[in-house]
Design an enzyme around this catalytic site. Structure first.
Site, mmCIF file in Angstrom:
data_model
loop_
_atom_site.group_PDB
_atom_site.id
_atom_site.type_symbol
_atom_site.label_atom_id
_atom_site.label_comp_id
_atom_site.label_asym_id
_atom_site.label_seq_id
_atom_site.Cartn_x
_atom_site.Cartn_y
_atom_site.Cartn_z
ATOM 1 N N ARG A 132 66.464 -65.596 36.995
ATOM 2 C CA ARG A 132 65.129 -65.335 37.539
ATOM 3 C C ARG A 132 64.129 -65.373 36.396
ATOM 4 O O ARG A 132 64.476 -65.185 35.227
ATOM 5 C CB ARG A 132 65.073 -63.984 38.260
ATOM 6 C CG ARG A 132 65.370 -62.805 37.367
ATOM 7 C CD ARG A 132 65.498 -61.505 38.147
ATOM 8 N NE ARG A 132 65.587 -60.357 37.245
ATOM 9 C CZ ARG A 132 64.560 -59.671 36.793
ATOM 10 N NH1 ARG A 132 63.328 -60.009 37.161
ATOM 11 N NH2 ARG A 132 64.727 -58.649 35.977
ATOM 12 N N ARG B 125 54.249 -61.994 37.249
ATOM 13 C CA ARG B 125 53.430 -60.836 37.587
ATOM 14 C C ARG B 125 52.045 -61.297 37.991
ATOM 15 O O ARG B 125 51.372 -61.980 37.221
ATOM 16 C CB ARG B 125 53.307 -59.894 36.392
ATOM 17 C CG ARG B 125 54.595 -59.209 36.012
ATOM 18 C CD ARG B 125 54.309 -58.171 34.955
ATOM 19 N NE ARG B 125 55.535 -57.695 34.344
ATOM 20 C CZ ARG B 125 55.586 -57.044 33.208
ATOM 21 N NH1 ARG B 125 54.464 -56.808 32.533
ATOM 22 N NH2 ARG B 125 56.738 -56.622 32.718
ATOM 23 N N ARG C 111 75.661 -67.887 19.477
ATOM 24 C CA ARG C 111 74.547 -68.533 18.786
ATOM 25 C C ARG C 111 74.241 -67.702 17.550
ATOM 26 O O ARG C 111 74.375 -66.476 17.546
ATOM 27 C CB ARG C 111 73.297 -68.605 19.669
ATOM 28 C CG ARG C 111 73.398 -69.602 20.802
ATOM 29 C CD ARG C 111 73.477 -71.041 20.317
ATOM 30 N NE ARG C 111 72.194 -71.502 19.772
ATOM 31 C CZ ARG C 111 72.028 -72.667 19.153
ATOM 32 N NH1 ARG C 111 73.068 -73.468 18.956
ATOM 33 N NH2 ARG C 111 70.841 -73.023 18.706
ATOM 34 N N ARG D 162 60.172 -68.240 16.788
ATOM 35 C CA ARG D 162 59.077 -67.266 16.793
ATOM 36 C C ARG D 162 58.796 -66.775 15.386
ATOM 37 O O ARG D 162 59.602 -66.964 14.468
ATOM 38 C CB ARG D 162 59.400 -66.077 17.709
ATOM 39 C CG ARG D 162 60.628 -65.276 17.342
ATOM 40 C CD ARG D 162 60.853 -64.158 18.365
ATOM 41 N NE ARG D 162 61.974 -63.302 18.013
ATOM 42 C CZ ARG D 162 62.289 -62.173 18.631
ATOM 43 N NH1 ARG D 162 61.545 -61.764 19.647
ATOM 44 N NH2 ARG D 162 63.325 -61.445 18.267
ATOM 45 N N GLU E 58 62.043 -67.169 12.724
ATOM 46 C CA GLU E 58 63.408 -67.149 13.258
ATOM 47 C C GLU E 58 63.825 -68.552 13.697
ATOM 48 O O GLU E 58 63.113 -69.222 14.429
ATOM 49 C CB GLU E 58 63.508 -66.192 14.452
ATOM 50 C CG GLU E 58 63.350 -64.737 14.072
ATOM 51 C CD GLU E 58 63.652 -63.793 15.216
ATOM 52 O OE1 GLU E 58 64.297 -64.226 16.203
ATOM 53 O OE2 GLU E 58 63.239 -62.628 15.143
ATOM 54 N N TYR F 216 75.572 -59.255 25.580
ATOM 55 C CA TYR F 216 74.252 -59.005 24.998
ATOM 56 C C TYR F 216 73.747 -57.668 25.522
ATOM 57 O O TYR F 216 73.638 -57.459 26.732
ATOM 58 C CB TYR F 216 73.258 -60.112 25.340
ATOM 59 C CG TYR F 216 71.898 -59.812 24.756
ATOM 60 C CD1 TYR F 216 71.650 -60.036 23.407
ATOM 61 C CD2 TYR F 216 70.897 -59.246 25.531
ATOM 62 C CE1 TYR F 216 70.429 -59.719 22.836
ATOM 63 C CE2 TYR F 216 69.668 -58.921 24.975
ATOM 64 C CZ TYR F 216 69.448 -59.167 23.635
ATOM 65 O OH TYR F 216 68.241 -58.833 23.071
ATOM 66 N N ASP G 258 70.706 -54.606 25.294
ATOM 67 C CA ASP G 258 69.522 -53.952 24.760
ATOM 68 C C ASP G 258 69.967 -52.646 24.110
ATOM 69 O O ASP G 258 71.037 -52.101 24.429
ATOM 70 C CB ASP G 258 68.511 -53.664 25.876
ATOM 71 C CG ASP G 258 67.790 -54.925 26.338
ATOM 72 O OD1 ASP G 258 67.614 -55.836 25.514
ATOM 73 O OD2 ASP G 258 67.416 -54.983 27.531
#
Length: 368
Positions: free
Chosen positions: A172, A176, A249, A280, A300, A348, A350
């Protein structure tokens, strides 16, 4: 008698939380790490009065109040709100995709106008069953947003064309239809004042710590040092790649100290065109509004991973997930080893999810 209850391999967030809670319960812990510093990938180092995120930007955010309260034992968080900018060939857009993005892209004002444009572009493409990431992106947000803000960045991040990437990578893409640049929806968000390293140092108080120590060398001469091992390194490496290596990666950082106070005016700027080689630029002083006549930036670069490189992002496709399941089943035979963290569980995470997983793991372990 063993010297320790737990040998904790990795002085990152998972290992430090586990050590903190086990030590509180009277357990004796030895924490080792192959790096010369604690804190793993959230390590911050002060340079030019700026806390530099040495291994990429880390912004703490969560909706888990227990985790938020837990972290606040060790630091005070500032009120940083993550509002990155996307740079497409000099055109600047707000992220996440919101009315500021749409207004700039199409010179419109209302949510109804934005929705109409997106739906019109999706209808023209008529993609019912996306076969790859490109078709998935187009079917979710239409051509303009995909071409300018997704395609080039994603190709750089994964090192291959979007037409060759599986659709599931972007299940997804949140849109917003409000003028809100806050990247995260979580209730709590901020950067620890003084950086992350101090948090980990506090968590490790009461544990013995050995740095610049590789587990595989250390364990040869210390096989019986602890009752149990908490391993936060790569699970496939622990088993000597018995079923083959899991794929990742890698990320490379180029740091520059500049003789100016403010380079880009924002902490995070993504370069979304395919031609710019880096993904970035992070300008570290904006995380804590650091006062310094200089600034430090990090470019990066996403790259292919090979054995021996630091792993960053797991490639959770079917092949690697099936391979991880083999290692997971293998690990169930080792009653004295606990795997945790991003590398140990091939996931992964957070930061708040790492803390939650560590708290749940240590609670289950100490209740036995």
């Amino acid at each position: 008698m063993k010297n320790y209850d737990y040998l904790i391999v990795g002085a990152g967030l998972f290992g430090a939380v586990f050590a903190r809670e086990a030590t509180k319960m009277g357990k004796k812990c030895l924490v080792i790490d192959k790096r010369p510093n604690v804190a793993g990938n959230i390590y911050t180092e002060k340079q030019e009065n700026i806390n530099v995120h040495k291994y990429g930007a880390h912004i703490f955010h969560t909706s888990d109040k227990e985790v938020w309260d837990y972290m606040n034992q060790f630091c005070e968080f500032n009120n940083y709100i993550n509002s990155p900018i996307a740079n497409y060939k000099g055109e600047l857009y707000n992220l996440p995709f919101n009315m500021n993005t749409f207004s700039k892209m199409w010179n419109i004002q209302t949510p109804a106008e934005a929705k109409a444009i997106i739906e019109s572009q999706k209808a023209e493409l008529n993609i019912s069953e996306p076969k790859n990431l490109e078709e998935q992106g187009l079917s979710l947000v239409g051509k303009d947003i995909y071409e300018k803000l997704i395609k080039g960045y994603t190709q750089k991040q994964w090192g291959r064309p979007c037409t060759e990437l599986p659709a599931f990578i972007i299940k997804r893409l949140p849109l917003r239809f409000t003028y809100d640049n806050n990247y995260f929806n979580d209730r709590y968000q901020g950067i620890p004042i003084g950086g992350y390293t101090a948090i980990i140092e506090k968590m490790l108080e009461g544990s013995d710590v050995k740095l610049s120590t590789d587990y595989f060398d250390f364990i040869k001469d210390n096989a019986d040092i602890a009752e149990k091992i908490v391993f936060t390194g790569e699970i496939d490496k622990f088993y000597n790649y018995e079923f083959g290596p899991l794929e990742w990666r890698a990320v490379r950082f180029e740091n520059e100290t500049l003789d100016e106070e403010n380079y880009q005016g924002v902490a995070v700027m993504n370069y979304t065109d395919a031609e710019t080689p880096f993904t970035r630029i992070i300008e570290h002083k904006h995380f804590e509004n650091s006062v310094s006549p200089k600034t430090i930036i990090s470019k990066e670069y996403s790259s292919e991973w090979k054995l021996g490189d630091d792993p960053y992002y797991p490639i959770n496709n079917d092949k690697n997930n099936e391979l991880y399941q083999k290692y997971l089943e293998r690990s169930k035979q080792d009653k004295n080893v606990i795997f945790g963290g991003r590398l140990g569980t091939y996931k992964y995470y957070d930061m708040d999810k790492v803390v939650r997983a560590a708290l749940d793991t240590v609670k289950a372990e100490l209740s036995k």
